[in-house]
Every structure is written in structure tokens, then in C-alpha cells.
Design an enzyme around this catalytic site. Structure first.
Site, PDB file in Angstrom:
ATOM      1  N   THR A 180       0.813  -1.227   0.000  1.00 12.82           N
ATOM      2  CA  THR A 180       0.000   0.000   0.000  1.00 12.82           C
ATOM      3  C   THR A 180       0.840   1.269   0.000  1.00 12.82           C
ATOM      4  O   THR A 180       0.370   2.334  -0.361  1.00 12.82           O
ATOM      5  CB  THR A 180      -0.957   0.036   1.213  1.00 12.82           C
ATOM      6  OG1 THR A 180      -0.170  -0.006   2.413  1.00 12.82           O
ATOM      7  CG2 THR A 180      -1.933  -1.121   1.200  1.00 12.82           C
ATOM      8  N   ARG A 181       2.080   1.161   0.460  1.00 10.97           N
ATOM      9  CA  ARG A 181       2.962   2.349   0.484  1.00 10.97           C
ATOM     10  C   ARG A 181       4.412   1.897   0.537  1.00 10.97           C
ATOM     11  O   ARG A 181       4.706   0.697   0.527  1.00 10.97           O
ATOM     12  CB  ARG A 181       2.621   3.262   1.662  1.00 10.97           C
ATOM     13  CG  ARG A 181       2.604   2.564   2.986  1.00 10.97           C
ATOM     14  CD  ARG A 181       1.755   3.338   4.003  1.00 10.97           C
ATOM     15  NE  ARG A 181       1.244   2.448   5.010  1.00 10.97           N
ATOM     16  CZ  ARG A 181       1.905   2.113   6.115  1.00 10.97           C
ATOM     17  NH1 ARG A 181       3.087   2.612   6.358  1.00 10.97           N
ATOM     18  NH2 ARG A 181       1.386   1.277   6.986  1.00 10.97           N
ATOM     19  N   THR A 219      -3.351  -4.594   5.387  1.00 10.86           N
ATOM     20  CA  THR A 219      -4.212  -5.008   6.491  1.00 10.86           C
ATOM     21  C   THR A 219      -5.617  -4.394   6.413  1.00 10.86           C
ATOM     22  O   THR A 219      -6.516  -4.847   7.115  1.00 10.86           O
ATOM     23  CB  THR A 219      -3.592  -4.622   7.851  1.00 10.86           C
ATOM     24  OG1 THR A 219      -3.288  -3.229   7.827  1.00 10.86           O
ATOM     25  CG2 THR A 219      -2.327  -5.408   8.129  1.00 10.86           C
ATOM     26  N   TYR A 226      13.032  -6.136  16.101  1.00  8.53           N
ATOM     27  CA  TYR A 226      13.053  -5.975  14.638  1.00  8.53           C
ATOM     28  C   TYR A 226      14.277  -6.654  14.018  1.00  8.53           C
ATOM     29  O   TYR A 226      14.167  -7.428  13.068  1.00  8.53           O
ATOM     30  CB  TYR A 226      13.032  -4.480  14.317  1.00  8.53           C
ATOM     31  CG  TYR A 226      13.035  -4.127  12.848  1.00  8.53           C
ATOM     32  CD1 TYR A 226      11.877  -4.219  12.087  1.00  8.53           C
ATOM     33  CD2 TYR A 226      14.204  -3.694  12.223  1.00  8.53           C
ATOM     34  CE1 TYR A 226      11.885  -3.867  10.736  1.00  8.53           C
ATOM     35  CE2 TYR A 226      14.214  -3.348  10.882  1.00  8.53           C
ATOM     36  CZ  TYR A 226      13.060  -3.433  10.143  1.00  8.53           C
ATOM     37  OH  TYR A 226      13.070  -3.090   8.813  1.00  8.53           O
ATOM     38  N   THR A 268      14.155 -10.432  13.861  1.00  5.95           N
ATOM     39  CA  THR A 268      13.346 -11.003  12.769  1.00  5.95           C
ATOM     40  C   THR A 268      14.068 -10.866  11.432  1.00  5.95           C
ATOM     41  O   THR A 268      13.975 -11.747  10.581  1.00  5.95           O
ATOM     42  CB  THR A 268      11.965 -10.311  12.645  1.00  5.95           C
ATOM     43  OG1 THR A 268      12.146  -8.919  12.322  1.00  5.95           O
ATOM     44  CG2 THR A 268      11.159 -10.452  13.912  1.00  5.95           C
ATOM     45  N   LYS A 269      14.785  -9.767  11.251  1.00  3.26           N
ATOM     46  CA  LYS A 269      15.444  -9.533   9.958  1.00  3.26           C
ATOM     47  C   LYS A 269      16.650 -10.452   9.785  1.00  3.26           C
ATOM     48  O   LYS A 269      16.968 -10.868   8.678  1.00  3.26           O
ATOM     49  CB  LYS A 269      15.823  -8.057   9.812  1.00  3.26           C
ATOM     50  CG  LYS A 269      14.592  -7.130   9.738  1.00  3.26           C
ATOM     51  CD  LYS A 269      13.697  -7.479   8.555  1.00  3.26           C
ATOM     52  CE  LYS A 269      12.505  -6.571   8.394  1.00  3.26           C
ATOM     53  NZ  LYS A 269      11.665  -6.926   7.240  1.00  3.26           N
ATOM     54  N   ILE A 292      15.976   3.725   3.806  1.00  2.95           N
ATOM     55  CA  ILE A 292      15.150   4.064   2.640  1.00  2.95           C
ATOM     56  C   ILE A 292      14.039   5.024   3.086  1.00  2.95           C
ATOM     57  O   ILE A 292      13.401   4.788   4.121  1.00  2.95           O
ATOM     58  CB  ILE A 292      14.514   2.795   2.015  1.00  2.95           C
ATOM     59  CG1 ILE A 292      15.554   1.668   1.803  1.00  2.95           C
ATOM     60  CG2 ILE A 292      13.781   3.128   0.727  1.00  2.95           C
ATOM     61  CD1 ILE A 292      16.662   1.949   0.818  1.00  2.95           C
TER      62      ILE A 292
HETATM   63  P1  NDP Z   1       6.089   1.095   5.461  1.00  2.00           P
HETATM   64  O1  NDP Z   1       5.795   1.220   6.915  1.00  2.00           O
HETATM   65  O2  NDP Z   1       6.197   2.309   4.626  1.00  2.00           O
HETATM   66  O3  NDP Z   1       5.018   0.110   4.781  1.00  2.00           O
HETATM   67  C1  NDP Z   1       4.756  -1.139   5.353  1.00  2.00           C
HETATM   68  C2  NDP Z   1       3.810  -1.898   4.480  1.00  2.00           C
HETATM   69  O4  NDP Z   1       3.558  -3.170   5.087  1.00  2.00           O
HETATM   70  C3  NDP Z   1       2.477  -1.206   4.310  1.00  2.00           C
HETATM   71  O5  NDP Z   1       2.020  -1.412   2.998  1.00  2.00           O
HETATM   72  C4  NDP Z   1       1.588  -1.949   5.295  1.00  2.00           C
HETATM   73  O6  NDP Z   1       0.250  -1.964   4.842  1.00  2.00           O
HETATM   74  C5  NDP Z   1       2.159  -3.353   5.216  1.00  2.00           C
HETATM   75  N1  NDP Z   1       1.884  -4.197   6.375  1.00  2.00           N
HETATM   76  C6  NDP Z   1       2.222  -3.976   7.662  1.00  2.00           C
HETATM   77  N2  NDP Z   1       1.772  -4.984   8.426  1.00  2.00           N
HETATM   78  C7  NDP Z   1       1.142  -5.850   7.594  1.00  2.00           C
HETATM   79  C8  NDP Z   1       0.456  -7.077   7.788  1.00  2.00           C
HETATM   80  N3  NDP Z   1       0.327  -7.630   9.000  1.00  2.00           N
HETATM   81  N4  NDP Z   1      -0.070  -7.696   6.714  1.00  2.00           N
HETATM   82  C9  NDP Z   1       0.037  -7.150   5.478  1.00  2.00           C
HETATM   83  N5  NDP Z   1       0.657  -5.989   5.234  1.00  2.00           N
HETATM   84  C10 NDP Z   1       1.203  -5.355   6.289  1.00  2.00           C
HETATM   85  O7  NDP Z   1       7.433   0.218   5.405  1.00  2.00           O
HETATM   86  P2  NDP Z   1       8.635   0.219   4.350  1.00  2.00           P
HETATM   87  O8  NDP Z   1       8.125   0.325   2.988  1.00  2.00           O
HETATM   88  O9  NDP Z   1       9.668   1.158   4.843  1.00  2.00           O
HETATM   89  O10 NDP Z   1       9.210  -1.243   4.593  1.00  2.00           O
HETATM   90  C11 NDP Z   1       8.912  -2.348   3.765  1.00  2.00           C
HETATM   91  C12 NDP Z   1       9.816  -3.497   4.162  1.00  2.00           C
HETATM   92  O11 NDP Z   1      11.181  -3.102   4.017  1.00  2.00           O
HETATM   93  C13 NDP Z   1       9.649  -3.939   5.613  1.00  2.00           C
HETATM   94  O12 NDP Z   1       9.776  -5.337   5.704  1.00  2.00           O
HETATM   95  C14 NDP Z   1      10.799  -3.259   6.310  1.00  2.00           C
HETATM   96  O13 NDP Z   1      11.173  -3.928   7.467  1.00  2.00           O
HETATM   97  C15 NDP Z   1      11.864  -3.329   5.228  1.00  2.00           C
HETATM   98  N6  NDP Z   1      12.926  -2.356   5.376  1.00  2.00           N
HETATM   99  C16 NDP Z   1      12.676  -0.999   5.306  1.00  2.00           C
HETATM  100  C17 NDP Z   1      13.710  -0.107   5.431  1.00  2.00           C
HETATM  101  C18 NDP Z   1      13.519   1.371   5.359  1.00  2.00           C
HETATM  102  O14 NDP Z   1      14.499   2.092   5.570  1.00  2.00           O
HETATM  103  N7  NDP Z   1      12.346   1.876   5.061  1.00  2.00           N
HETATM  104  C19 NDP Z   1      15.088  -0.575   5.665  1.00  2.00           C
HETATM  105  C20 NDP Z   1      15.240  -1.985   5.693  1.00  2.00           C
HETATM  106  C21 NDP Z   1      14.195  -2.827   5.554  1.00  2.00           C
HETATM  107  P3  NDP Z   1      -1.015  -1.362   5.671  1.00  2.00           P
HETATM  108  O15 NDP Z   1      -0.469  -0.535   6.785  1.00  2.00           O
HETATM  109  O16 NDP Z   1      -1.759  -0.608   4.647  1.00  2.00           O
HETATM  110  O17 NDP Z   1      -1.720  -2.569   6.152  1.00  2.00           O
END
Ligand code: NDP
Length: 243
Positions: A17-18, A40, A152, A155-156, A185
Site C-alpha cells: 500500500t505504500r 491489512t 526488529y 526477525t530480519k 530508505i
Molecule cells: P512502510 O511502513 O512504509 O510500509 C509497510 C507496508 O507493510 C504497508 O504497505 C503496510 O500496509 C504493510 N503491512 C504492515 N503490516 C502488515 C500485515 N500484517 N499484513 C500485510 N501488510 C502489512 O514500510 P517500508 O516500505 O519502509 O518497509 C517495507 C519493508 O522493508 C519492511 O519489511 C521493512 O522492514 C523493510 N525495510 C525498510 C527499510 C527502510 O528504511 N524503510 C530498511 C530496511 C528494511 P497497511 O499498513 O496498509 O496494512
């Protein structure tokens, strides 16, 4: 053209979604793949899917039954899932000494059990086709650790073992499993980091800037394309040299 082989592939991106997941969905859509995103909330997921021009499915990765139903729905509609991007993830940052059981459980349930739930539901269909690609989105802190992120980062790190073991089990079935470990990011997730901490962090990144979600999405395209046909069980670091 690059990534011509991804045209027509059926791609499932959890948490699209984002942020990074959304950029991944946009990039796969751009090369002509059929993309499903999940989230979600039904409303948020459908709205994002409409904006990107892909299909949206309310599928909370922590809800095993909902995951099974969601995956079956895609299989009924498309007949297969070629590529799974396990992207959905959350943080509940706090010092370990102050960590509540709920902070631990929520992060483990989403970031680790969620990856298990979705992968467990999708892989049997890939095995039947004797082809497929799985990408797990880990993190640089799975390698370095970080203050306030014991839950966190645990898990990673776990996703690395998950990826390497699954790659060994599924290689003979024509399925590749890899990990991407993004650094810092720009998304809602990193929005929460205080400005002072961000400024310090930037100094430790050799490329001297934050990464864009698209730069992680591009790594997903590479790793799932024919260009990476001999790459499995590995981790691609996308972090501007931070680690
Ligand atoms: P955001 O918080 O921007 O987005 C998280 C996304 O995950 C949303 O689309 C949210 O959807 C969805 N989500 C959360 N919980 C659930 C769930 N239980 N079921 C389905 N969808 C879920 O995160 P990022 O884009 O920054 O991160 C994406 C991935 O990259 C993650 O795994 C994060 O750990 C990893 N990451 C990010 C980094 C960063 O710097 N941003 C660095 C390293 C890793 P909604 O809320 O609409 O349900």
C-alpha cells in the site's frame, strides 16, 4: 528491452500500500507483470491498487487463514504465482529493558511468522510448476544490530537463515529464494526517526543520501529476472555502502 522476461509474470507483493512494497508493485507493473498487492485494510489496499493500476487484496500476513484464502483467490484467477515478494514489515522500536511482550510479539508475528505464512501457502503452487522466485525483504540491521531494535533486527536476521535454507530445499525444483537487505530508505517507516539521528546516520552512508523505494524495487526486478538465473540463497545489500 531489460526485464522482458518478467512480462506476464504473476507477482504477489505483501504490504504494497505504500513505501517499498508500493514501489515494487509499480516497477513490476511497469514491465508488464500482473501484480497483486496486499495490506491489512481492505479500503487502503483497494485504494492503493487502483492508484497503481494493479490488483489489491486485503490479506493480513499474520492471519494464516486469510493468507491461505488470499493465495487461493489468486491461484483461482491466474492459475499460478510466479514471484513472491515478502515485503510486509513493521517496527515497534524501544530499548530492550522497556520492551513490552506485545512489542516483541507484534514484530515477530508480522516480520517472521508473516513470511512463513505467505511462503508456506505459495510455495506448493510453485513446486507444482517447478518454477518460481521468492524475495524476502530483510534489513541492514539484521546484520549490524541496532539500539532499540532487538525485536526488529532479530526477525530480519532470521530471514537470512530462512532464505538460505529454503533456497537449498527448493533449488532442485527450479525455485530461487533470495534476500534483499535495504539500508536507510525514505518511507513512512523511517519518517519516525528523529532529525538529529537521521543527520548522524547520513554521515555514515558512503553515498551520503537516503535510498529511494524505487532503488529497492529495482533490486527485486534484477533478482527475479533471467539476469539472476544462477543466483539463489544470497543477500543483496541495497544500502549506499552503509554496510
Ligand atoms: P512502510 O511502513 O512504509 O510500509 C509497510 C507496508 O507493510 C504497508 O504497505 C503496510 O500496509 C504493510 N503491512 C504492515 N503490516 C502488515 C500485515 N500484517 N499484513 C500485510 N501488510 C502489512 O514500510 P517500508 O516500505 O519502509 O518497509 C517495507 C519493508 O522493508 C519492511 O519489511 C521493512 O522492514 C523493510 N525495510 C525498510 C527499510 C527502510 O528504511 N524503510 C530498511 C530496511 C528494511 P497497511 O499498513 O496498509 O496494512
Amino acid at each position: 528491452m531489460f526485464f522482458e522476461d518478467l512480462k506476464g509474470k504473476v507477482v504477489l507483493v505483501t504490504g504494497g500500500t505504500r513505501g517499498i512494497g508500493r514501489a515494487v508493485a509499480e516497477r513490476f507493473k511497469g514491465v508488464g507483470a500482473t501484480v497483486y498487492i496486499t495490506g491489512t485494510s481492505k479500503e487502503r489496499t483497494e485504494a492503493a491498487a487502483r492508484e497503481i493500476g494493479v490488483k489489491g487484496l486485503k490479506m493480513d500476513v499474520t492471519d494464516r487463514e486469510e493468507v491461505k484464502k488470499g493465495v487461493e483467490e489468486i491461484i483461482r484467477a491466474e492459475g499460478r504465482i510466479d514471484i513472491l515478494i515478502n515485503n510486509a514489515g513493521i517496527t515497534r522500536d524501544t530499548l530492550f529493558i522497556r520492551m513490552k511482550d506485545e512489542d516483541w510479539d507484534a514484530v515477530v508475528n508480522t516480520n517472521l511468522n508473516g513470511v512463513y505464512n505467505v511462503t508456506r501457502a505459495v510455495v506448493p503452487y510453485m513446486v507444482k510448476k517447478r518454477s518460481g522466485c521468492v524475495i524476502n525483504i530483510s534489513s541492514v540491521v539484521g546484520f549490524t544490530g541496532n539500539v532499540g531494535q532487538v525485536n526488529y533486527s532479530a526477525t530480519k536476521s532470521a530471514l537470512i537463515g530462512f532464505t538460505k535454507s529454503l533456497a537449498k530445499e527448493l533449488g532442485g525444483r527450479g525455485i530461487r529464494v533470495n534476500c534483499i537487505a535495504p539500508g536507510y530508505i525514505t518511507t513512512d517507516m523511517t519518517e519516525k526517526i528523529p532529525e538529529k539521528v537521521k543527520a548522524e546516520l547520513l554521515k555514515s552512508i558512503p553515498l551520503r543520501r537516503e535510498g529511494e523505494p524505487r532503488e529497492v524495487a529495482d533490486a527485486c526486478l534484477f533478482l527475479t529476472s533471467e539476469m539472476a538465473s544462477y543466483i539463489t540463497g544470497t543477500v543483496l545489500h541495497v544500502n549506499g555502502g552503509l554496510f
